[in-house]
Design a protein around this motif. Structure first.
Motif, PDB file in Angstrom:
ATOM      1  N   THR A 128      -4.982  -5.199   1.217  1.00  0.00           N
ATOM      2  CA  THR A 128      -4.092  -5.779   0.359  1.00  0.00           C
ATOM      3  C   THR A 128      -2.516  -5.435   0.951  1.00  0.00           C
ATOM      4  OG1 THR A 128      -5.482  -5.264  -1.547  1.00  0.00           O
ATOM      5  CG2 THR A 128      -3.309  -5.512  -2.242  1.00  0.00           C
ATOM      6  N   VAL A 129      -1.891  -6.520   0.721  1.00  0.00           N
ATOM      7  CA  VAL A 129      -0.186  -6.427   1.129  1.00  0.00           C
ATOM      8  C   VAL A 129       0.326  -6.036  -0.081  1.00  0.00           C
ATOM      9  CG1 VAL A 129       1.467  -7.601   2.391  1.00  0.00           C
ATOM     10  CG2 VAL A 129      -0.768  -7.722   3.117  1.00  0.00           C
ATOM     11  N   VAL A 130       1.301  -5.148  -0.095  1.00  0.00           N
ATOM     12  CA  VAL A 130       2.039  -4.762  -1.245  1.00  0.00           C
ATOM     13  C   VAL A 130       3.706  -4.860  -0.603  1.00  0.00           C
ATOM     14  CG1 VAL A 130       0.550  -3.645  -2.489  1.00  0.00           C
ATOM     15  CG2 VAL A 130       1.884  -2.343  -0.877  1.00  0.00           C
ATOM     16  N   GLU A 131       4.622  -4.747  -1.618  1.00  0.00           N
ATOM     17  CA  GLU A 131       5.884  -4.808  -1.156  1.00  0.00           C
ATOM     18  C   GLU A 131       6.323  -3.834   0.017  1.00  0.00           C
ATOM     19  OE1 GLU A 131       5.685  -7.259  -4.672  1.00  0.00           O
ATOM     20  OE2 GLU A 131       4.963  -5.263  -3.980  1.00  0.00           O
ATOM     21  N   SER A 132       5.853  -2.728  -0.162  1.00  0.00           N
ATOM     22  CA  SER A 132       5.872  -1.502   0.933  1.00  0.00           C
ATOM     23  C   SER A 132       5.239  -1.494   2.287  1.00  0.00           C
ATOM     24  CB  SER A 132       6.119  -0.262   0.368  1.00  0.00           C
ATOM     25  OG  SER A 132       4.511   0.206  -0.582  1.00  0.00           O
ATOM     26  N   THR A 133       4.130  -2.455   2.194  1.00  0.00           N
ATOM     27  CA  THR A 133       3.679  -2.609   3.381  1.00  0.00           C
ATOM     28  C   THR A 133       4.561  -2.971   4.829  1.00  0.00           C
ATOM     29  OG1 THR A 133       1.796  -3.701   2.559  1.00  0.00           O
ATOM     30  CG2 THR A 133       1.819  -4.118   4.791  1.00  0.00           C
ATOM     31  N   PRO A 134       4.455  -2.139   5.780  1.00  0.00           N
ATOM     32  CA  PRO A 134       5.206  -2.069   6.912  1.00  0.00           C
ATOM     33  C   PRO A 134       5.541  -3.550   7.346  1.00  0.00           C
ATOM     34  CG  PRO A 134       3.750  -0.406   7.214  1.00  0.00           C
ATOM     35  CD  PRO A 134       3.290  -1.011   6.094  1.00  0.00           C
TER      36      PRO A 134
END
Length: 249
Positions: A128-134
């Motif tokens: 799951t990709v969230v806004e803080s994902t690198p």
């Protein structure tokens, strides 16, 4: 009160223009028509033909139309082609953003919604990709979008700008009968071109970890995307706080 939509005659930008109008915001469309169509802009919406690399024209447009905010959609959007044309991509997306921001600062326009991209993440190793994902962009296009977000962040600090960036991947559909996707690289045009020519549409990839080996991609309807941009603009106009970036999908 009026908002400028850069790339306002393009596939996404023209939908944003109409979404803003539907939400009660007067709108000005700005486009160089390199990939957009003048017919996509309603006759009663002011239209300025030009490039965002022309800082004097951008500043004049902001002043003459008493613009209070900008939805920045204009840019070179073809990730694959950007690998072959990196300098063109950076000129359009990074120099263009810097030129726009300079014109905004000169004219006292400090609100901006940036049409960014999920390409800033590259190929994440999380489900799951969230806004803080690198962030690890894998093309000049993705890199240019990330730099655009950095420029906005820096203008928040330096000049008190209020901004947000909307990250999304593939856009499909149409929200109006007279608006359509004319990109030679996007899914729907490729599928319909193949069908009209009597060919079978081609799906690339056969070794992904899926039941049939083809890849899974995230799509968002262009009308939903445009609505999201309009909501962000309304909130910035009202002085409501927003995060620096949001994923749309």
């Amino acid at each position: 009160m009026s908002w400028l939509v850069t790339g306002g005659a393009g596939y996404i930008g023209s939908h944003v223009v109409r979404a803003l109008r539907s939400s009660g915001i007067d709108t000005v469309a700005f486009d160089d028509l390199s990939s957009g169509f003048r017919a996509f802009v309603p006759d009663d919406v002011p239209f300025v033909e030009g490039t965002i690399l022309d800082g004097e024209l951008v500043a004049r447009t902001l002043r003459e139309h008493e613009v209070t905010g900008v939805v920045h959609v204009a840019g070179f959007k073809y990730a694959g082609v950007s690998v072959e044309r990196p300098l063109h991509t950076y000129e359009q997306n990074v120099t263009g953003m810097a030129t726009l921001l300079r014109a905004m600062a000169e004219t006292g326009v400090t609100k901006a919604v940036f049409s960014s991209s999920a390409a800033v993440y590259g190929t994440p190793d999380v489900e799951t990709v969230v806004e803080s994902t690198p962030k690890n962009p894998e093309s000049p296009y993705g890199e240019s979008k990330l730099i655009g977000e950095w420029l906005l962040r820096d203008m928040e600090v330096a000049a008190g700008f209020a901004t947000t960036s909307l990250r999304y991947f593939n856009v499909v559909g149409s929200g109006e009968p007279d608006l359509y996707d004319a990109s030679p690289h996007n899914l729907f045009p490729l599928v319909f071109d193949a069908l009209l020519a009597g060919r079978t549409p081609r799906i690339n990839g056969d070794d992904y970890a899926t039941p049939d080996g083809t890849c899974v991609r995230d799509y968002v309807h262009v009308a939903d995307l445009a609505h999201s941009h309009a909501v962000a603009a309304r909130k910035l106009e009202a002085g409501e706080p927003l995060e620096r970036a949001y994923n749309l999908g």
